[in-house]
Design a protein around this motif. Structure first.
Motif, PDB file in Angstrom:
ATOM      1  N   GLU A 371       0.885  -1.177   0.000  1.00  0.00           N
ATOM      2  CA  GLU A 371       0.000   0.000   0.000  1.00  0.00           C
ATOM      3  C   GLU A 371       0.915   1.218   0.000  1.00  0.00           C
ATOM      4  O   GLU A 371       1.727   1.389   0.919  1.00  0.00           O
ATOM      5  N   TRP A 372       0.796   2.105  -1.003  1.00  0.00           N
ATOM      6  CA  TRP A 372       1.789   3.178  -1.097  1.00  0.00           C
ATOM      7  C   TRP A 372       1.189   4.480  -1.607  1.00  0.00           C
ATOM      8  O   TRP A 372       0.132   4.523  -2.220  1.00  0.00           O
ATOM      9  N   ALA A 373       1.896   5.561  -1.302  1.00  0.00           N
ATOM     10  CA  ALA A 373       1.522   6.907  -1.745  1.00  0.00           C
ATOM     11  C   ALA A 373       2.800   7.659  -2.090  1.00  0.00           C
ATOM     12  O   ALA A 373       3.907   7.278  -1.668  1.00  0.00           O
ATOM     13  N   GLN A 374       2.645   8.746  -2.843  1.00  0.00           N
ATOM     14  CA  GLN A 374       3.825   9.526  -3.231  1.00  0.00           C
ATOM     15  C   GLN A 374       3.488  11.014  -3.224  1.00  0.00           C
ATOM     16  O   GLN A 374       2.330  11.420  -3.391  1.00  0.00           O
ATOM     17  N   ALA A 375       4.523  11.810  -3.047  1.00  0.00           N
ATOM     18  CA  ALA A 375       4.386  13.273  -3.060  1.00  0.00           C
ATOM     19  C   ALA A 375       5.417  13.830  -4.033  1.00  0.00           C
ATOM     20  O   ALA A 375       6.564  14.091  -3.658  1.00  0.00           O
ATOM     21  N   GLY A 376       5.031  13.963  -5.295  1.00  0.00           N
ATOM     22  CA  GLY A 376       5.918  14.522  -6.309  1.00  0.00           C
ATOM     23  C   GLY A 376       7.214  13.761  -6.476  1.00  0.00           C
ATOM     24  O   GLY A 376       8.260  14.360  -6.767  1.00  0.00           O
ATOM     25  N   HIS A 377       7.159  12.439  -6.295  1.00  0.00           N
ATOM     26  CA  HIS A 377       8.381  11.634  -6.269  1.00  0.00           C
ATOM     27  C   HIS A 377       8.326  10.531  -7.328  1.00  0.00           C
ATOM     28  O   HIS A 377       7.238  10.066  -7.686  1.00  0.00           O
ATOM     29  N   PRO A 378       9.507  10.099  -7.844  1.00  0.00           N
ATOM     30  CA  PRO A 378       9.505   8.972  -8.786  1.00  0.00           C
ATOM     31  C   PRO A 378       8.847   7.737  -8.176  1.00  0.00           C
ATOM     32  O   PRO A 378       9.069   7.412  -7.005  1.00  0.00           O
ATOM     33  N   ALA A 379       8.048   7.054  -8.954  1.00  0.00           N
ATOM     34  CA  ALA A 379       7.335   5.871  -8.476  1.00  0.00           C
ATOM     35  C   ALA A 379       8.304   4.717  -8.265  1.00  0.00           C
ATOM     36  O   ALA A 379       9.340   4.618  -8.943  1.00  0.00           O
ATOM     37  N   PRO A 380       7.993   3.816  -7.348  1.00  0.00           N
ATOM     38  CA  PRO A 380       8.812   2.608  -7.179  1.00  0.00           C
ATOM     39  C   PRO A 380       8.821   1.788  -8.462  1.00  0.00           C
ATOM     40  O   PRO A 380       7.871   1.809  -9.252  1.00  0.00           O
ATOM     41  N   LEU A 381       9.919   1.061  -8.661  1.00  0.00           N
ATOM     42  CA  LEU A 381      10.049   0.183  -9.825  1.00  0.00           C
ATOM     43  C   LEU A 381       9.874  -1.261  -9.357  1.00  0.00           C
ATOM     44  O   LEU A 381      10.482  -1.675  -8.368  1.00  0.00           O
ATOM     45  N   LEU A 382       9.061  -2.009 -10.073  1.00  0.00           N
ATOM     46  CA  LEU A 382       8.798  -3.407  -9.739  1.00  0.00           C
ATOM     47  C   LEU A 382       9.468  -4.299 -10.787  1.00  0.00           C
ATOM     48  O   LEU A 382       9.212  -4.164 -11.987  1.00  0.00           O
ATOM     49  N   PHE A 383      10.325  -5.216 -10.326  1.00  0.00           N
ATOM     50  CA  PHE A 383      11.024  -6.144 -11.209  1.00  0.00           C
ATOM     51  C   PHE A 383      10.486  -7.554 -10.939  1.00  0.00           C
ATOM     52  O   PHE A 383      10.437  -8.017  -9.793  1.00  0.00           O
ATOM     53  N   ARG A 384      10.103  -8.203 -12.036  1.00  0.00           N
ATOM     54  CA  ARG A 384       9.509  -9.545 -11.925  1.00  0.00           C
ATOM     55  C   ARG A 384       9.833 -10.326 -13.200  1.00  0.00           C
ATOM     56  O   ARG A 384       9.601  -9.832 -14.311  1.00  0.00           O
ATOM     57  N   GLY A 385      10.391 -11.520 -13.026  1.00  0.00           N
ATOM     58  CA  GLY A 385      10.649 -12.380 -14.174  1.00  0.00           C
ATOM     59  C   GLY A 385      11.617 -11.804 -15.178  1.00  0.00           C
ATOM     60  O   GLY A 385      11.442 -12.018 -16.388  1.00  0.00           O
ATOM     61  N   GLY A 386      12.601 -11.045 -14.743  1.00  0.00           N
ATOM     62  CA  GLY A 386      13.611 -10.519 -15.661  1.00  0.00           C
ATOM     63  C   GLY A 386      13.247  -9.225 -16.340  1.00  0.00           C
ATOM     64  O   GLY A 386      14.018  -8.712 -17.157  1.00  0.00           O
ATOM     65  N   THR A 387      12.087  -8.653 -16.050  1.00  0.00           N
ATOM     66  CA  THR A 387      11.695  -7.344 -16.601  1.00  0.00           C
ATOM     67  C   THR A 387      11.261  -6.430 -15.470  1.00  0.00           C
ATOM     68  O   THR A 387      11.011  -6.869 -14.346  1.00  0.00           O
ATOM     69  N   GLY A 388      11.142  -5.157 -15.804  1.00  0.00           N
ATOM     70  CA  GLY A 388      10.744  -4.197 -14.784  1.00  0.00           C
ATOM     71  C   GLY A 388       9.800  -3.159 -15.330  1.00  0.00           C
ATOM     72  O   GLY A 388       9.736  -2.915 -16.546  1.00  0.00           O
ATOM     73  N   ARG A 389       9.037  -2.540 -14.443  1.00  0.00           N
ATOM     74  CA  ARG A 389       8.121  -1.457 -14.817  1.00  0.00           C
ATOM     75  C   ARG A 389       7.938  -0.532 -13.620  1.00  0.00           C
ATOM     76  O   ARG A 389       8.164  -0.928 -12.466  1.00  0.00           O
ATOM     77  N   ALA A 390       7.556   0.706 -13.920  1.00  0.00           N
ATOM     78  CA  ALA A 390       7.238   1.663 -12.861  1.00  0.00           C
ATOM     79  C   ALA A 390       5.788   1.469 -12.443  1.00  0.00           C
ATOM     80  O   ALA A 390       4.897   1.275 -13.285  1.00  0.00           O
ATOM     81  N   LEU A 391       5.540   1.500 -11.147  1.00  0.00           N
ATOM     82  CA  LEU A 391       4.172   1.378 -10.656  1.00  0.00           C
ATOM     83  C   LEU A 391       3.363   2.618 -11.039  1.00  0.00           C
ATOM     84  O   LEU A 391       3.899   3.727 -11.131  1.00  0.00           O
ATOM     85  N   ASP A 392       2.089   2.414 -11.266  1.00  0.00           N
ATOM     86  CA  ASP A 392       1.191   3.523 -11.621  1.00  0.00           C
ATOM     87  C   ASP A 392       1.024   4.425 -10.401  1.00  0.00           C
ATOM     88  O   ASP A 392       0.508   3.990  -9.367  1.00  0.00           O
ATOM     89  N   PRO A 393       1.464   5.705 -10.471  1.00  0.00           N
ATOM     90  CA  PRO A 393       1.486   6.533  -9.266  1.00  0.00           C
ATOM     91  C   PRO A 393       0.116   7.095  -8.899  1.00  0.00           C
ATOM     92  O   PRO A 393      -0.652   7.524  -9.770  1.00  0.00           O
ATOM     93  N   PRO A 394      -0.196   7.120  -7.612  1.00  0.00           N
ATOM     94  CA  PRO A 394      -1.392   7.833  -7.146  1.00  0.00           C
ATOM     95  C   PRO A 394      -1.141   9.327  -7.154  1.00  0.00           C
ATOM     96  O   PRO A 394      -0.016   9.783  -7.363  1.00  0.00           O
ATOM     97  N   GLU A 395      -2.203  10.095  -6.928  1.00  0.00           N
ATOM     98  CA  GLU A 395      -2.072  11.550  -6.967  1.00  0.00           C
ATOM     99  C   GLU A 395      -1.329  12.040  -5.728  1.00  0.00           C
ATOM    100  O   GLU A 395      -1.505  11.534  -4.623  1.00  0.00           O
ATOM    101  N   GLY A 396      -0.482  13.070  -5.950  1.00  0.00           N
ATOM    102  CA  GLY A 396       0.239  13.656  -4.820  1.00  0.00           C
ATOM    103  C   GLY A 396       1.224  14.708  -5.286  1.00  0.00           C
ATOM    104  O   GLY A 396       2.044  14.452  -6.172  1.00  0.00           O
ATOM    105  N   VAL A 397       1.128  15.916  -4.716  1.00  0.00           N
ATOM    106  CA  VAL A 397       2.030  17.018  -5.078  1.00  0.00           C
ATOM    107  C   VAL A 397       3.199  17.061  -4.102  1.00  0.00           C
ATOM    108  O   VAL A 397       3.219  16.357  -3.081  1.00  0.00           O
ATOM    109  N   LEU A 398       4.173  17.870  -4.409  1.00  0.00           N
ATOM    110  CA  LEU A 398       5.330  18.027  -3.534  1.00  0.00           C
ATOM    111  C   LEU A 398       4.911  18.416  -2.121  1.00  0.00           C
ATOM    112  O   LEU A 398       3.971  19.211  -1.929  1.00  0.00           O
TER     113      LEU A 398
END
Length: 487
Positions: A371-398
């Motif tokens: 369960e995660w939230a962000q404030a104007g920050h790069p989203a976490p990266l999820l690596f699975r099975g040899g590939t990676g993607r950025a998680l879809d970020p929720p809304e949040g300003v600096l």
């Protein structure tokens, strides 16, 4: 002026004219180069308060005084040399005019140098016109005797002058010293006097001659150099102290663990964690970046990274406050979205306003959910099975950007063997700005997916990141936190 009593002394051989001309050319070329340096140091007027720039300019001004005096002396030396045309000039032909001196060098020097002679046998005193000008005294008033001279000398320097004159007249010592004079217009000048006694045939002192030079501007330039140097030294000491405090504060606040940290929950899932702080290209720039992992009372794990604007003690102390508040609120049970809103209120109400970015997540080992939230920050990266993607970020300003901001949160289902990479945006040089810089860092991290897949632990993955980004000349510091989900 030299005494006539020295007329029988053998004269040194005068220097060759070509040699003097070459020296004059070199001095003028050096003076021009120095002027160019002075202009370059004065281009950015916004740096006028910089201690190092003030010191550099003061040194340039001091060098200018020395070069101007050197140029004046060389011009005098050249004018005193005879020319070949002087030797062969016919009686009805006027002698050739001497070369014209550089006005600002020659004239300035002559106005600052005068001579005097005190004849002890006849009580006669003679001063050059330049010496009258130095003392601010009209020639019609006549020169001062040795007894009258202290009347124009600064009170604190009168004893010094008296000692110099006594040593010269009684012990035959050369004159060489400085004293300050108070001119009739109340201005204070510094005078350097050199000279020597002239002995009579019986060995007694017949007269004393001296050359006096107004060195006020030179001494002011030297004082400016000393003051600017001392100011620069103090600024550097302060900067070193602040840097040491910032480093100590950062080391105290960031997680003390090194290498992998395994959070073993009551269930079968183990979270393998490792983090690393990457300093900026300039070690003096200690920023407000952090990474953190905390085992919470309800069995979940808090993961967070963030960056507070600024550098030095102000940034690290603000980061310590923010991270302490984040930990406390997480322990109190606040979920990531509302927690970000509380941090935003904290920065908004702080005595020293600042902006910050952060990402915060709670990992539940029982359900393997993040369960995660962000404030104007790069989203976490999820690596699975040899590939990676950025998680879809929720809304949040600096953080600190606006009052009453709302922060939403997302939930991500994780699987055994998944790896999360949380990072700040200072990993790459700021050739671009804002989101573009963060995007470049994320793309380079995602390209490491095959190497991450072969890594055996979170610490091995951190080493891969350090190898990729550790040697980069970053303008800012950065943090990375890696979490691997166990089976």
């Amino acid at each position: 002026m030299p005494s006539p009593l020295f007329a029988d002394h053998p004269a040194d051989r005068p220097p060759e004219r070509d040699t003097v001309e070459a020296l004059i050319t070199q001095a003028r070329r050096l003076r021009g180069d120095l002027d160019a340096v002075r202009r370059e140091s004065s281009v950015d007027t916004g740096l006028a308060t910089d201690p190092q720039l003030r010191w550099q300019r003061a040194l340039c001004d001091l060098a200018v005084h020395h070069l101007d005096d050197l140029g004046g002396h060389l011009d005098q030396l050249r004018e005193g040399l005879p020319t070949e045309s002087d030797d062969i000039a016919v009686a009805d032909e006027p002698p050739a005019a001497p070369p014209s001196p550089v006005p600002h060098e020659r004239g300035a020097l002559l106005r600052r140098v005068g001579s005097a002679e005190w004849n002890l046998l006849t009580d006669e005193v003679s001063w050059s016109d330049e010496l009258f000008a130095i003392f601010g005294r009209a020639p019609s008033e006549g020169p001062l005797t040795l007894d009258e001279l202290p009347s124009l000398v600064y009170a604190e320097d009168q004893e010094k002058l008296t000692t110099m004159v006594t040593d010269c007249l009684v012990d035959g010592r050369p004159l060489d010293g400085e004293f300050r004079i108070v001119r009739p217009d109340a201005t204070l000048r510094t005078v350097h006097m050199v000279g020597e006694p002239v002995l009579d045939t019986d060995g007694s002192t017949a007269c004393m001659w001296a050359v006096l030079r107004d060195v006020s501007e030179l001494r002011r330039s030297q004082q400016a150099v000393r003051e600017s140097r001392d100011s620069l030294h103090r600024e550097r000491q302060i900067a070193q102290t602040e840097h040491r405090l910032a480093v100590e504060l950062q080391e105290t606040v960031l997680p003390p663990w090194r290498g992998s940290l395994r959070f073993s929950q009551s269930g079968p899932v183990t979270l393998d964690l490792a983090g690393h702080y990457l300093p900026s290209g300039s070690s003096a720039l200690i920023g407000g970046d952090w990474y953190d992992a905390l085992h919470l009372p309800d069995g979940t794990t808090l993961l967070s990274v963030g960056d507070l604007t600024g550098h030095g003690v102000t940034a690290t102390s603000g980061m310590a406050m923010l991270l302490g508040a984040l930990r406390g609120m997480a322990v109190a049970g606040h979920r990531p979205g509302p927690l970000m809103g509380l941090l935003n209120q904290l920065l908004d109400a702080a005595a020293q306003p600042a902006l910050g970015s952060a990402v915060c997540g709670r990992f539940d080992p029982a359900s393997r959910t993040l369960e995660w939230a962000q404030a104007g920050h790069p989203a976490p990266l999820l690596f699975r099975g040899g590939t990676g993607r950025a998680l879809d970020p929720p809304e949040g300003v600096l953080l600190g950007a606006t009052s009453g901001a709302t922060y939403t949160q997302h939930t991500e289902q994780l699987e055994p063997g998944d790896m999360l990479v949380l990072h700040t945006d200072g990993l790459v040089p700021r050739r671009t700005h804002g989101a573009e810089t963060a995007h470049e860092g994320a793309e380079r991290l995602l390209a490491l997916a095959p190497r991450f897949g072969a890594a055996r632990s979170a610490q091995d993955s951190v080493r891969i990141v350090v190898e990729e980004f550790g040697s980069t000349e970053r303008e800012d510091d950065a943090c990375v936190l890696i979490a691997r989900v166990g089976d």
